[in-house]
Scaffold this motif. Structure first.
Motif: not given
Lengths: 326, 108, 397
Positions: A39, A42, B45-48, B50-52
């Protein structure tokens, strides 16, 4: 003599919605499900962007990523020995200095980034890392810290916490706490002895925007920089793989990990909890601490309390005095 | 001269091409026991996710109004479900799906 | 115009590196090779050489720095001696297997224990099987020439191998000799600019060294083995060009001296060859039919050339300046390879070996006379009594 310099100014990310869309560490790698180091890789790659060269000392992020003639690295990457990430990076940076100066390469000096585990940073890789920083190479050294030699089967490293059960520190009747030693402090090792380093930060996979901005700040600095990234390891720490981020957050909430930047001699803290939770909250979710007795947990709490006091952070949890160290 | 079977070939010095959007030589979708399932109605669409995701298996679609799951590489760690802020994501047993992974048919 | 200078081996190597326009240098002090780095440091400081001069934190780092720099596309030089050479051992196989053509100058030195400044070939010879090109210089002129020849061969895309360019510590590295320095234009004609097929470059991303399956390990080994099979032809080309451009008459692999009607010969490499030549001149004046065969490349080992050169003698004495404790010949390394090279000949010379010049001891003329006596005796007896003689320490004369 002309000197190749980075003129780049990678913009800081204000909101999570604005993180770059492009991936430079792409899907298709053999890291464990829920891997903290993967993670952070990335996120570091995303923040650094295309003009980057990664050096990958042996460790999980070599063995599990660069498997069987394929890698997930969209930018140039080279394996190095676990011993010499900092030295190989020094050579790559030096080559670009001279090649750009002589007009043999065009464009901006690339971001040279070493992605080393804790062993490749502050154990067997310490000499090479320290020398890279001493010599003022324009490179970022990332220590992704999963607190053990995980790739070889979870053996203790100098950053493995006190009390952890690893395959070299198994608890038993004679040594009930497993690991008796307290860990090294990598960013303080760097800050304490490397005047050429102007930017050091700690980061966590739990705070990705903070992490990516620290990568960008480090890369915008001319000269050596260091990031110490907390990267929980489901297999090594023995927790459910869906909890990687949760555990990482708890580390910060309990003071087991402190997020800070050290820039030109000044400390700034990020995501500092108003009140710290007891370290027990963090430890009880992890099988590596399951064998510990109350006295051991108190010893850990005392260690953390002492650490939190040092940079001036108030301690919310009263702790017993530390017992004589092993 | 030597005869090297095709399946054992290694490029000179073991220098291999870099991938662009995915590494198709290491498909990991068949590791899953569970998969994350999204209720787009609940997603803000909090994006969590995607980022995590360590495997970059959640991305925004082109219009950037929905998140899209990558079944080919998702290992089923379920960090996304754990970190979802709106309970839009839930886990479902892989074998409940018609296209579910038939485990171990092709290990990796 | 080419000019003649008097230079030590280290200074000659530094001049060669400068004329090769080396771009990244990595240093660490250890005697005796360190004089090379002192010379290069001065050149960089004086602005004569535009190169990055990196202070390595040890020999392991020296090799690692030049590996990174060479993989990124710069011509590089490092070097070491003695325990410094062995300290860097981990790096040798990855550099050769990754086909990164770095050059390392070794001014050899005895290994510990205990500390001994003297020259001995064991440090470099211990590293000979990692896939690097390797050979010794007899004098400062050869130290200069071998630097250029090795860059040319090692960087050739048909070879792409790193190079141990060796010279005897002190005897060559520190004793000045005549060196003909060529014009820069001659060097430029001989040595093309360095290029790598797949350098580390964000414009053309590649991955260097992902893991392989165990069943592909043989292929990686085969690649290196193949490079050593391909290297001899490239070496021959390079030597032919070198001789043409610089007006020399090197033979690529083995040089013969006074062997025309010789019945016996020394097989030798490096600095002590010079003493051996004088001994041979004297022995010839006494009517002893002796010559010598000098080895220029240990890797790739010139099996055919060694067999051809030695087949005409009745007895060959291999002068060993390295140790192979417990080895088949009970002495050094070279006799193993010499005997292996001769094995398929219908008629083989008698062979033995002489442990001489170990720990930095000189090999004086009288020791070569002693060796010649042993060879004469072997011819007379029609057999070799022993495979090794520790010269100066044998109970029976």
């Amino acid at each position: 003599m002309a000197v190749a310099v980075k003129t780049q100014n990678l913009p800081l990310i204000k909101k999570i919605r604005n993180i770059p869309r492009e991936e430079y560490y792409v899907p298709g790698h053999r890291t464990c499900a829920g891997c903290g180091p993967a993670l952070q890789y990335k996120l570091v790659a995303k923040a650094a962007g295309p003009n980057t060269i990664f050096l990958g000392p042996t460790g999980c992020m070599y063995v599990a990523n660069a498997s069987y003639l394929c890698t997930p690295y969209r930018v140039p990457w080279m394996h190095t020995q676990i011993t010499n990430g900092g030295a190989v990076a020094s050579g790559v940076e030096a080559a670009y200095q001279v090649l750009i100066r002589k007009g043999k390469r065009e464009g901006e000096l690339p971001n040279v980034i070493v992605m080393a585990g804790d062993g490749g940073s502050v154990d067997i890789g310490l000499q090479a890392m320290s020398a890279m920083m001493y010599r003022n190479h324009d490179a970022l050294f990332v220590c992704y810290d999963n607190e053990a030699y995980a790739n070889t089967g979870i053996q203790t490293s100098p950053t493995t916490p006190y009390g952890a059960n690893t395959t070299f520190t198994p608890p038993g009747p004679a040594i009930p706490e497993g690991k008796k030693l307290f860990p090294k402090d990598p960013p303080q090792l760097v800050i304490g002895g490397h005047p050429a380093v102007k930017y050091v930060a700690t980061a966590s996979v739990a705070y990705p925007v903070d992490l990516m901005n620290k990568v960008r700040k480090a890369l915008n600095v001319q000269g050596p920089t260091f990031l110490h990234i907390h990267a929980p390891c489901p297999k090594g720490w023995k927790f459910n793989e869906s909890k990687t981020v949760e555990i990482a957050k708890l580390a910060i909430q309990t003071g087991m990990w402190i997020l800070y930047e050290w820039e030109n001699g000044e400390y700034k803290y990020q995501h500092k909890p108003r009140e710290y939770k007891p370290v027990r909250e963090y430890m009880k979710l992890q099988g590596r601490f399951a064998h510990l007795q109350e006295a051991h947990i108190a010893k850990m709490q005392a260690f953390v309390d002492a650490k939190l006091k040092a940079p001036g952070i108030p301690v919310a949890v009263p702790a017993p005095p530390p017992r004589a160290q092993a | 001269m030597f005869i090297i079977p095709k399946e054992k070939e290694v490029p000179l010095g073991c220098i291999t091409p870099a991938p662009v959007t995915e590494q198709t030589m290491m498909i990991t979708g068949n590791w899953r026991e569970y998969r994350p399932v999204i209720d787009q109605e609940k997603c803000n669409l909090c994006m969590n996710c995607i980022v995590y995701c360590p495997d970059a298996c959640w991305q925004l679609n082109e219009a950037e109004d929905e998140v899209v799951w990558n079944a080919k590489y998702c290992k089923g760690c379920l960090i996304c479900v754990n970190e979802c802020t709106t309970e839009a994501l839930s886990k479902a047993y892989e074998l409940d799906f018609e296209d579910g992974v038939v485990r171990l048919e092709k290990p990796f | 115009m080419a000019k003649e200078m008097v230079l030590s081996g280290c200074a000659a190597s530094a001049q060669a590196a400068k004329m090769a326009k080396v771009e990244v240098i990595c240093s660490y002090p250890i005697r005796p090779y360190t004089a090379l780095m002192m010379e290069l440091a001065k050149m960089v400081a004086n602005g004569e050489l535009d190169a990055e001069f990196i202070y390595g934190e040890g020999e392991h780092a020296q090799l690692s720095v030049v590996l990174g720099a060479s993989a990124a596309g710069a011509r590089v030089l490092t070097g070491s001696s003695g325990v410094g050479v062995t300290y860097a051992f981990e790096t040798y196989s990855p550099i050769a297997g990754g086909r990164v053509p770095v050059q390392m100058m070794i001014a050899d030195r005895a290994l510990d224990p205990p500390g001994d400044f003297g020259s001995e070939h064991t440090d470099a010879m211990s590293c000979r099987d990692q896939g690097w090109l390797m050979g010794w210089a007899e004098n400062p002129q050869e130290a200069f020439d071998n630097c250029l020849i090795n860059y040319r061969v090692g960087e050739d895309h048909r070879v792409l191998l790193p190079q141990f360019v060796c010279q005897d510590g002190y005897f060559v590295s520190h004793i000045p000799g005549k060196v003909l320095l060529p014009d820069q234009s001659q060097v430029d004609e001989f040595l093309p600019p360095y290029t790598l097929p797949h350098p580390l470059d964000p414009k053309h991303p590649v991955s260097h060294g992902p893991q392989i399956r165990p069943d592909q390990g043989t292929i990686m080994d085969l690649q290196r083995a193949q490079a050593h099979l391909d290297a001899p032809a490239v070496i021959k080309e390079a030597i032919a060009d070198f001789n043409r451009i610089f007006g020399r008459d090197y033979s690529p692999f083995v040089e013969e001296y006074m062997t025309d009607d010789a019945e016996m010969a020394f097989f030798i490499m490096g600095a002590h060859t010079m003493t051996a030549r004088h001994a041979i001149k004297h022995l010839r004046s006494q009517g002893v039919k002796i010559g010598l065969v000098k080895l220029r490349f240990v890797r790739p080992w010139p099996t055919q050339e060694v067999a051809e050169a030695l087949s005409k003698f009745k007895a060959v004495g291999v002068v060993e300046t390295s140790t192979s404790y417990g080895g088949a010949m009970r002495g050094g390394n070279l006799l193993h390879e010499v005997r292996a090279s001769l094995y398929d000949l219908p008629k083989r010379p008698l062979t033995t070996s002489f442990m001489a010049g170990l720990g930095g001891e000189m090999v004086p003329l009288k020791e070569f006379y002693y060796m010649a006596d042993i060879l004469s005796e072997m011819i007379k007896d029609g057999k070799a009594k022993k495979t090794v003689y520790w010269v100066g320490f044998e109970a029976e004369a």
